[in-house]
Structures are given as C-alpha cells and as structure tokens.
Design an enzyme around this catalytic site. Structure first.
Site, short mmCIF file in Angstrom:
data_model
loop_
_atom_site.label_atom_id
_atom_site.label_comp_id
_atom_site.label_asym_id
_atom_site.label_seq_id
_atom_site.Cartn_x
_atom_site.Cartn_y
_atom_site.Cartn_z
N ARG A 201 0.84 -1.20 0.00
CA ARG A 201 0.00 0.00 0.00
C ARG A 201 0.87 1.25 0.00
O ARG A 201 0.65 2.18 -0.76
CB ARG A 201 -0.92 0.01 1.23
CG ARG A 201 -1.75 1.28 1.34
CD ARG A 201 -2.40 1.41 2.70
NE ARG A 201 -3.50 0.49 2.86
CZ ARG A 201 -4.17 0.37 4.01
NH1 ARG A 201 -3.86 1.09 5.06
NH2 ARG A 201 -5.17 -0.48 4.10
N GLY B 153 -13.11 2.61 3.76
CA GLY B 153 -11.77 2.57 3.19
C GLY B 153 -10.72 2.37 4.26
O GLY B 153 -11.01 1.91 5.36
N CYS B 154 -9.49 2.72 3.95
CA CYS B 154 -8.38 2.58 4.89
C CYS B 154 -8.70 3.29 6.20
O CYS B 154 -9.09 4.45 6.21
CB CYS B 154 -7.11 3.16 4.29
SG CYS B 154 -5.72 3.22 5.43
N PHE B 155 -8.54 2.60 7.31
CA PHE B 155 -8.95 3.18 8.59
C PHE B 155 -8.05 4.33 9.07
O PHE B 155 -8.43 5.08 9.96
CB PHE B 155 -9.10 2.14 9.69
CG PHE B 155 -8.02 1.09 9.81
CD1 PHE B 155 -6.71 1.32 9.44
CD2 PHE B 155 -8.34 -0.16 10.32
CE1 PHE B 155 -5.73 0.35 9.57
CE2 PHE B 155 -7.37 -1.16 10.45
CZ PHE B 155 -6.07 -0.90 10.07
#
Length: 236
Positions: free
Chosen positions: A6, A56-58
């Site tokens: 990522r 989404g991404c936390f």
C-alpha cells in the site's frame, strides 16, 4: 505484506504525479461533497455513545474523527468477521468478512450520531465506491455502518434514503447498514497513523485533504488538536 505494498504503490503514484505540471500538492484524490444534515437523528442519551463506521483505509477515517469535536476516542480496527481472523495480515486478504473500521466514542451532548454520519458521508469517504476507496480495493475497504441499536439503524437507513432522494452523488450509494457483532482493535502501529506520519505519501495524498475538508465544511465541529489513542504529543 499488503501494508508495505500500500505504501509503496502510493509513494510511486505520488512521485509520478509530482513530476507532472498538473499536480497540486495536498489535493484530495476524492473531493468532499456538501450534503444536508439528516432529517432524522438519534436520541441523545446520557454518557458516551458508540458508533462504528467503515469507509476505506482506517487511517483516514480515524484521523477525521479524531479531529471532530465531541469525539472522546476513535480506534482503528476490524468489524464484520471473527476474532480468529481479526489481524491485519488476515484482513488484508479480503477473505475474512472484516472491514477496516473505526470505533468512535462520542458525547451526544456535543455531537450527535446524525452529525457523525454527515461527516462520514461528506468528508470521510465516497459512499458510491463498491468495495474500494481511492487506491485500495477489496471487501475490507467497503463502505459500511455497523449499528449498535435499532435507533442507529433507523437514522442510518433514513439518511441514506434522504441523500439518495436528494441526488447529491453522481452514482448510487452502496453503503451497507447492519448490526455490529464485535469490534476488534487493530494493531498498535495502526493507531493515530495519520497524526504520527503526516508526511507519508499515502497520508499526504489520500488523507490529509480529508482533514482540510473537515475544517472547511464543518468549522464548528473541527478540533485543531486531535484526540489520540496513544496519548502521543502532536508536534506539527
């Protein structure tokens, strides 16, 4: 590891964009949407209340709510799967049923459940993206509201219907609303990630603009100094 990929993918993307004359540092990958407040809101109640959202991404979800007035704590974690698979390595496979989620403890006398939903749908993420947000794809990045009681479900369902009728988005809302079974806090290195790594390329491009949008669109609800899980001092 998905964690490494990522960061590497985003760093490469930002580096490439920086070479382009059209790149504007700090520009949001997804623009915020101005939306009306919910016509139906939850009862205030006494003491701290809990809300759990996935968008989404936390890292970014947590960061936004840590800058929201009335929020006493916001913890990154996993919801929708079992305890046995509630780890980043497992959740990143997209096969566990979990979503990267954030558990929010808030004072309903300072900020309502409806206001949290408005920020969630306006600033935090794009609710029309199915099983993805920005550069991240997979069911673990889905848009979801995990409700703790019937009142929260009623408010969430009514607000989604209200926003759909108002046609404030270019596409249909795909956010799923369902009861929370359990919430599992994520590993310590994920907590306060946005605040502790403000110069990391992924954060710069995907998440810092969300904080700017919160400040711009919800100035009365914006906290300059975030409420952190770790208690770390903010130096920037």
């Amino acid at each position: 590891m998905r964690f490494i990929s990522r960061l590497a993918a985003c760093a490469a993307a930002v580096g490439a964009l920086a070479m382009s004359a059209s790149f504007t540092p700090g520009r949001a990958a997804e623009d915020a949407v101005v939306i009306p407040p919910p016509a139906v809101d939850a009862k205030a109640g006494d003491g701290l209340q809990t809300a759990v959202f996935a968008g989404g991404c936390f890292w970014g979800v947590q960061g936004v709510f840590q800058h929201t007035a009335g929020v006493a704590n916001a913890v990154s974690g996993y919801a929708g799967g079992s305890k046995a698979t509630a780890s980043y390595m497992m959740v990143s496979t997209g096969t566990t049923g979990h979503a990267e989620a954030v558990e929010i403890k808030y004072d309903p006398k300072q900020v309502s459940y409806g206001k949290l939903l408005q920020i969630f749908f306006s600033v935090v993420h794009d609710p029309t993206q199915l099983n993805r947000q920005g550069p991240d794809s997979g069911t673990q990045y889905r848009s979801a509201i995990f409700t703790l009681n019937d009142d929260q479900k009623k408010v969430a369902d009514a607000y989604i219907a209200q926003l759909a009728a108002a046609k404030v988005y270019r596409g249909p809302i795909v956010t799923k609303v369902g009861p929370l079974d359990r919430f599992y806090p994520a590993e310590a290195y994920h907590q306060d990630y946005l605040t502790l790594h403000p110069s990391q390329p992924y954060i710069v491009y995907n998440d810092m603009p969300k904080i700017d949008n919160l400040k711009k669109l919800f100035p009365k609800d914006y906290l300059e100094k975030p409420t952190l899980v770790s208690g770390a001092k903010v130096t920037n």
